[in-house]
Design a protein around this motif. Structure first.
Motif, PDB file in Angstrom:
ATOM      1  N   LEU A 161      -6.571   4.577   0.419  1.00  9.98           N
ATOM      2  CA  LEU A 161      -5.955   5.404   1.346  1.00  9.98           C
ATOM      3  C   LEU A 161      -6.314   6.780   1.037  1.00  9.98           C
ATOM      4  O   LEU A 161      -6.143   7.580   1.977  1.00  9.98           O
ATOM      5  N   ARG A 208      -4.646  -0.704  -5.653  1.00 12.62           N
ATOM      6  CA  ARG A 208      -5.160  -1.250  -4.237  1.00 12.62           C
ATOM      7  C   ARG A 208      -4.938   0.287  -3.407  1.00 12.62           C
ATOM      8  O   ARG A 208      -5.548   0.243  -2.348  1.00 12.62           O
ATOM      9  N   GLN A 209      -4.222   1.106  -3.904  1.00 16.18           N
ATOM     10  CA  GLN A 209      -3.709   2.114  -2.878  1.00 16.18           C
ATOM     11  C   GLN A 209      -4.959   3.240  -2.712  1.00 16.18           C
ATOM     12  O   GLN A 209      -4.853   4.033  -1.852  1.00 16.18           O
ATOM     13  N   ARG A 227      -1.500  -3.372  -7.810  1.00 16.46           N
ATOM     14  CA  ARG A 227      -0.881  -2.895  -6.540  1.00 16.46           C
ATOM     15  C   ARG A 227      -1.195  -1.343  -6.756  1.00 16.46           C
ATOM     16  O   ARG A 227      -1.659  -1.023  -5.390  1.00 16.46           O
ATOM     17  N   LEU A 257       0.925  -1.263   0.050  1.00 15.92           N
ATOM     18  CA  LEU A 257      -0.139  -0.088  -0.045  1.00 15.92           C
ATOM     19  C   LEU A 257       0.898   1.410   0.137  1.00 15.92           C
ATOM     20  O   LEU A 257       0.350   2.337  -0.260  1.00 15.92           O
ATOM     21  N   LEU A 258       1.946   1.152   0.294  1.00 19.52           N
ATOM     22  CA  LEU A 258       2.901   2.267   0.453  1.00 19.52           C
ATOM     23  C   LEU A 258       3.943   2.320  -0.720  1.00 19.52           C
ATOM     24  O   LEU A 258       4.914   2.934  -0.948  1.00 19.52           O
TER      25      LEU A 258
END
Length: 293
Positions: free
Chosen positions: A167, A163-164, A160, A130-131
């Motif tokens: 946030l 997915r973020q 990927r 996530l980062l």
């Protein structure tokens, strides 16, 4: 009987299947007692399916529920295939010979990640997904034991990055608490430019109100994360979903759902939070490492 620690392949698919079936039932404005009567099930059977308490969910049961709730064909097919995975324990969809890059376990993992209220993770070797920046994510797949094709890598990176979005969503963004071993900062990914970009991204994103990043320096010695990385998923109080712990290594992935075991991971994470310097100090440390590259 569900084990305290079990393979992530059936576990994640079963848990996401239950979450989706609950969502569909609520959308259809049906009570669990009404569903049980219509299908001539015991009330406890539906509860076990929705909570992921049955090791195996029969595909025909998933289809009956989808039909009752008026699920669209794509959702019906997806949930049927999740149920098939709980029976076969194979990380692939039902179609013979069809093994897509985004496999059922990852698909289910992403679904649970989207529905989580908070994620707490300890990372010992690399930046949590996530980062990650796209370039850093690309390097993680290039160095993976499994040799991905260029096309597969780009699909994985795109997945990927998507997915973020959890946030940054406007309503109830995911609360992410990440604690990194100092090795995560100092291990180069590809060339220096990729590493610097990733570290700057870490520093920037840690300023978000819903993201907290801490670093455990080598100088602090042994600590509660020495046994390896872990991720704790917690869901909203209004959600019936129970907390889970996700574990992975090169050989396999696992899910922990037993309350006592989860409590142990929660304590370990809390100990790490107390041990590690603050987020502000972590950003200072990150900027220091950037200058050293």
């Amino acid at each position: 009987m569900i084990e305290d620690i079990e393979s992530a392949t059936p576990a994640l698919c079963r848990l996401q299947l239950g979450a989706e079936l609950r969502r569909l039932r609520h959308r259809a404005d049906l009570k669990s007692s009404q569903v049980a009567r219509r299908l001539r099930w015991s009330p406890s059977k539906l509860t076990r399916v929705e909570y992921g308490d049955n090791a195996v969910v029969e595909p025909d049961d998933a289809v009956m529920l989808c039909d009752l709730y008026g699920a669209d064909p794509a959702t019906r097919s997806l949930l049927h295939n999740y149920a098939v995975v709980t029976k076969t324990k194979q990380n692939r969809w039902e179609s013979p010979g069809n093994q897509p890059t985004v496999q059922p376990t990852l698909h289910a993992f992403i679904g649970l990640e989207r529905s989580a209220a908070a994620v707490r993770c300890y990372a010992s070797e690399y930046v949590p997904g996530l980062l990650q920046t796209a370039a850093y994510a690309r390097e993680t797949h290039r160095s993976a034991p499994r040799k991905f094709s260029g096309e597969e890598i780009e699909l994985q990176v795109t997945t990927r990055m998507a997915r973020q979005a959890v946030l940054h969503r406007e309503e109830s963004p995911l609360e992410l608490f990440a604690i990194l071993n100092e090795a995560v900062l100092r291990r180069h990914a590809g060339d220096s430019a990729v590493t610097r970009e990733q570290l700057q991204h870490l520093a920037n994103i840690s300023t978000l109100e819903n993201v907290q990043v801490q670093v455990v320096p080598f100088s602090l010695g042994f600590h509660a994360g020495m046994n390896g990385p872990f991720t704790i998923f917690r869901f909203a109080r209004a959600s019936p979903s129970r907390p889970i712990v996700y574990l992975e290594n090169m050989a396999a992935n696992w899910v922990v759902a037993h309350e006592t075991v989860i409590d142990g991971y929660e304590r370990a994470f809390s100990d790490l939070q107390v041990l590690a310097p603050s987020s502000r100090e972590a950003r200072d440390m990150i900027h220091k490492v950037i200058k050293e590259i």
